[in-house]
Design a protein around this motif. Structure first.
Motif, PDB file in Angstrom:
ATOM      1  N   VAL A  38       0.760  -0.738   0.040  1.00 56.38           N
ATOM      2  CA  VAL A  38       0.130   0.140   0.232  1.00 56.38           C
ATOM      3  C   VAL A  38       0.967   0.837  -0.026  1.00 56.38           C
ATOM      4  CG1 VAL A  38      -1.701   1.008   1.495  1.00 56.38           C
ATOM      5  CG2 VAL A  38      -2.171  -1.460   1.386  1.00 56.38           C
ATOM      6  N   GLN A  39       0.776   2.041  -0.844  1.00 58.94           N
ATOM      7  CA  GLN A  39       1.560   3.707  -1.025  1.00 58.94           C
ATOM      8  C   GLN A  39       0.422   4.312  -0.352  1.00 58.94           C
ATOM      9  OE1 GLN A  39       1.301   1.004  -3.847  1.00 58.94           O
ATOM     10  NE2 GLN A  39       2.776   0.440  -3.051  1.00 58.94           N
ATOM     11  N   LEU A  40       1.007   5.565   0.459  1.00 59.03           N
ATOM     12  CA  LEU A  40       0.105   6.527   1.001  1.00 59.03           C
ATOM     13  C   LEU A  40       0.547   7.270   0.291  1.00 59.03           C
ATOM     14  CD1 LEU A  40      -0.026   4.957   4.382  1.00 59.03           C
ATOM     15  CD2 LEU A  40      -1.882   4.808   2.774  1.00 59.03           C
ATOM     16  N   GLN A  41      -0.521   8.603  -0.281  1.00 63.91           N
ATOM     17  CA  GLN A  41       0.189  10.267  -0.342  1.00 63.91           C
ATOM     18  C   GLN A  41      -0.584  11.022  -0.125  1.00 63.91           C
ATOM     19  OE1 GLN A  41       2.606  10.677  -3.184  1.00 63.91           O
ATOM     20  NE2 GLN A  41       2.342  13.332  -2.091  1.00 63.91           N
ATOM     21  N   ALA A  42       0.167  11.720   1.035  1.00 66.58           N
ATOM     22  CA  ALA A  42      -0.461  12.965   1.775  1.00 66.58           C
ATOM     23  C   ALA A  42      -0.232  14.064   0.685  1.00 66.58           C
ATOM     24  CB  ALA A  42      -0.299  13.022   3.536  1.00 66.58           C
ATOM     25  N   SER A  43      -1.903  15.435   1.293  1.00 60.19           N
ATOM     26  CA  SER A  43      -1.624  16.371   1.305  1.00 60.19           C
ATOM     27  C   SER A  43      -2.226  17.180   1.472  1.00 60.19           C
ATOM     28  CB  SER A  43      -1.807  16.388  -0.789  1.00 60.19           C
ATOM     29  OG  SER A  43      -3.284  16.088  -0.804  1.00 60.19           O
ATOM     30  N   GLY A  44      -2.632  18.328   1.180  1.00 66.56           N
ATOM     31  CA  GLY A  44      -3.263  18.929   1.933  1.00 66.56           C
ATOM     32  C   GLY A  44      -2.490  21.057   3.137  1.00 66.56           C
ATOM     33  N   GLY A  45      -0.823  19.505   3.333  1.00 67.83           N
ATOM     34  CA  GLY A  45      -1.287  20.817   4.702  1.00 67.83           C
ATOM     35  C   GLY A  45      -1.053  22.223   3.875  1.00 67.83           C
ATOM     36  N   GLY A  46      -0.230  22.923   4.850  1.00 66.13           N
ATOM     37  CA  GLY A  46      -0.031  24.137   4.607  1.00 66.13           C
ATOM     38  C   GLY A  46      -0.125  25.676   6.034  1.00 66.13           C
ATOM     39  N   SER A  47       0.482  26.572   5.525  1.00 68.83           N
ATOM     40  CA  SER A  47       0.148  27.597   6.679  1.00 68.83           C
ATOM     41  C   SER A  47      -1.423  28.161   6.941  1.00 68.83           C
ATOM     42  CB  SER A  47       1.163  28.454   6.387  1.00 68.83           C
ATOM     43  OG  SER A  47       2.658  27.979   5.875  1.00 68.83           O
ATOM     44  N   VAL A  48      -1.709  28.390   8.075  1.00 68.99           N
ATOM     45  CA  VAL A  48      -2.887  29.141   8.135  1.00 68.99           C
ATOM     46  C   VAL A  48      -2.818  29.668   9.824  1.00 68.99           C
ATOM     47  CG1 VAL A  48      -4.184  27.219   7.156  1.00 68.99           C
ATOM     48  CG2 VAL A  48      -3.523  26.569   9.611  1.00 68.99           C
ATOM     49  N   GLN A  49      -3.632  31.097   9.801  1.00 69.82           N
ATOM     50  CA  GLN A  49      -4.165  32.030  11.508  1.00 69.82           C
ATOM     51  C   GLN A  49      -4.638  30.809  12.217  1.00 69.82           C
ATOM     52  OE1 GLN A  49      -5.260  35.754   9.957  1.00 69.82           O
ATOM     53  NE2 GLN A  49      -2.874  35.774  10.310  1.00 69.82           N
ATOM     54  N   ALA A  50      -4.091  30.909  13.215  1.00 68.50           N
ATOM     55  CA  ALA A  50      -5.387  30.170  14.248  1.00 68.50           C
ATOM     56  C   ALA A  50      -6.545  30.529  14.328  1.00 68.50           C
ATOM     57  CB  ALA A  50      -4.425  30.949  15.711  1.00 68.50           C
ATOM     58  N   GLY A  51      -7.115  29.417  14.783  1.00 71.94           N
ATOM     59  CA  GLY A  51      -8.651  29.696  14.468  1.00 71.94           C
ATOM     60  C   GLY A  51      -9.730  29.228  13.116  1.00 71.94           C
ATOM     61  N   ASN A  52      -8.258  29.236  12.228  1.00 66.63           N
ATOM     62  CA  ASN A  52      -9.079  28.590  10.606  1.00 66.63           C
ATOM     63  C   ASN A  52      -9.213  27.608  10.853  1.00 66.63           C
ATOM     64  OD1 ASN A  52      -9.353  31.355   9.804  1.00 66.63           O
ATOM     65  ND2 ASN A  52      -7.406  31.181   8.197  1.00 66.63           N
ATOM     66  N   SER A  53      -9.157  27.038   9.849  1.00 66.38           N
ATOM     67  CA  SER A  53      -9.668  25.215   9.281  1.00 66.38           C
ATOM     68  C   SER A  53      -8.620  25.128   8.294  1.00 66.38           C
ATOM     69  CB  SER A  53     -10.999  25.088   9.281  1.00 66.38           C
ATOM     70  OG  SER A  53     -12.339  25.211  10.030  1.00 66.38           O
ATOM     71  N   LEU A  54      -8.413  23.957   8.072  1.00 64.48           N
ATOM     72  CA  LEU A  54      -7.314  22.945   6.933  1.00 64.48           C
ATOM     73  C   LEU A  54      -8.047  21.349   6.958  1.00 64.48           C
ATOM     74  CD1 LEU A  54      -5.227  23.875   5.172  1.00 64.48           C
ATOM     75  CD2 LEU A  54      -3.733  22.924   7.128  1.00 64.48           C
ATOM     76  N   THR A  55      -8.059  20.920   5.784  1.00 61.94           N
ATOM     77  CA  THR A  55      -7.742  19.640   5.283  1.00 61.94           C
ATOM     78  C   THR A  55      -7.082  18.641   4.908  1.00 61.94           C
ATOM     79  OG1 THR A  55     -10.978  19.883   5.208  1.00 61.94           O
ATOM     80  CG2 THR A  55     -10.295  18.157   4.422  1.00 61.94           C
ATOM     81  N   LEU A  56      -6.689  17.619   5.599  1.00 64.45           N
ATOM     82  CA  LEU A  56      -5.639  17.588   4.504  1.00 64.45           C
ATOM     83  C   LEU A  56      -6.014  15.963   3.911  1.00 64.45           C
ATOM     84  CD1 LEU A  56      -3.433  16.681   8.096  1.00 64.45           C
ATOM     85  CD2 LEU A  56      -2.923  18.026   5.673  1.00 64.45           C
ATOM     86  N   SER A  57      -5.219  15.409   3.108  1.00 63.95           N
ATOM     87  CA  SER A  57      -5.529  14.088   2.560  1.00 63.95           C
ATOM     88  C   SER A  57      -4.905  13.430   2.421  1.00 63.95           C
ATOM     89  CB  SER A  57      -6.370  14.752   1.067  1.00 63.95           C
ATOM     90  OG  SER A  57      -7.407  14.887   1.028  1.00 63.95           O
ATOM     91  N   CYS A  58      -5.673  12.160   2.686  1.00 60.48           N
ATOM     92  CA  CYS A  58      -4.002  10.771   2.667  1.00 60.48           C
ATOM     93  C   CYS A  58      -5.454   9.723   0.984  1.00 60.48           C
ATOM     94  CB  CYS A  58      -4.498  10.608   3.264  1.00 60.48           C
ATOM     95  SG  CYS A  58      -2.635   8.704   3.719  1.00 60.48           S
ATOM     96  N   ALA A  59      -4.825   9.781  -0.175  1.00 58.79           N
ATOM     97  CA  ALA A  59      -5.028   8.754  -0.591  1.00 58.79           C
ATOM     98  C   ALA A  59      -4.466   7.569  -0.980  1.00 58.79           C
ATOM     99  CB  ALA A  59      -5.200   8.976  -2.506  1.00 58.79           C
ATOM    100  N   ALA A  60      -4.484   6.530  -0.683  1.00 62.61           N
ATOM    101  CA  ALA A  60      -4.049   5.217  -0.599  1.00 62.61           C
ATOM    102  C   ALA A  60      -3.972   4.250  -1.420  1.00 62.61           C
ATOM    103  CB  ALA A  60      -4.736   4.336   0.380  1.00 62.61           C
ATOM    104  N   SER A  61      -2.863   3.602  -2.236  1.00 63.96           N
ATOM    105  CA  SER A  61      -3.729   2.967  -3.773  1.00 63.96           C
ATOM    106  C   SER A  61      -2.453   1.693  -3.301  1.00 63.96           C
ATOM    107  CB  SER A  61      -2.367   3.726  -4.931  1.00 63.96           C
ATOM    108  OG  SER A  61      -1.235   4.026  -4.441  1.00 63.96           O
ATOM    109  N   GLY A  62      -2.922   1.092  -4.428  1.00 66.24           N
ATOM    110  CA  GLY A  62      -2.261  -1.070  -3.952  1.00 66.24           C
ATOM    111  C   GLY A  62      -2.999  -1.722  -3.857  1.00 66.24           C
ATOM    112  N   GLU A  63      -2.780  -2.909  -3.805  1.00 70.19           N
ATOM    113  CA  GLU A  63      -3.544  -4.081  -3.870  1.00 70.19           C
ATOM    114  C   GLU A  63      -4.560  -3.866  -2.722  1.00 70.19           C
ATOM    115  OE1 GLU A  63      -1.422  -7.975  -4.370  1.00 70.19           O
ATOM    116  OE2 GLU A  63      -3.787  -8.962  -4.144  1.00 70.19           O
TER     117      GLU A  63
END
Length: 120
Positions: A1-26
């Motif tokens: 299984v391979q995992l590819q994470a994304s969605g990180g970044g710089s935000v100000q306190a109080g804000n929201s962020l959504t991370l994603s992780c796509a799994a691939s493989g058998e």
């Protein structure tokens, strides 16, 4: 299984962020998936996990009221929505996956990490 994470970044306190992780493989559709994080100078810690079907979720007690983990079983992608972010949430966030037959305290696969920086 391979995992590819994304969605990180710089935000100000109080804000929201959504991370994603796509799994691939058998076995990608047959793994429990989760998120961990490691802040500078600290050990890696558990954040959240979601079962293979998405029916069971679990969160770190310290963050439970600010998180929502979900899973698109068709895309084999997990999302981690983080709300009301605080500077202490600054860390590298890692996606992980565990085979259904593995012990609950073992994670078999790890993604490359995505950096989240929260400024005050």
């Amino acid at each position: 299984v391979q995992l590819q994470a994304s969605g990180g970044g710089s935000v100000q306190a109080g804000n929201s962020l959504t991370l994603s992780c796509a799994a691939s493989g058998e076995s990608a559709s047959r793994v429990t998936m989760g998120w961990f994080r490691q802040a500078p100078g600290k050990e890696r810690e558990f954040v959240a996990r979601i079962s293979r079907t998405g029916g069971t979720v679990d969160y770190a007690d310290s963050m439970e009221d600010r998180l929502a983990i979900s899973r698109d079983t068709f895309k084999n992608t997990v999302y981690l929505e983080m709300n009301n972010l605080k500077p202490e949430d600054t860390a590298v966030y890692y996606c992980a996956a565990r085979n259904v037959w593995s012990p609950s305290d073992r994670w078999d696969y790890w993604g490359q990490g995505t950096l989240v920086t929260v400024s005050s």
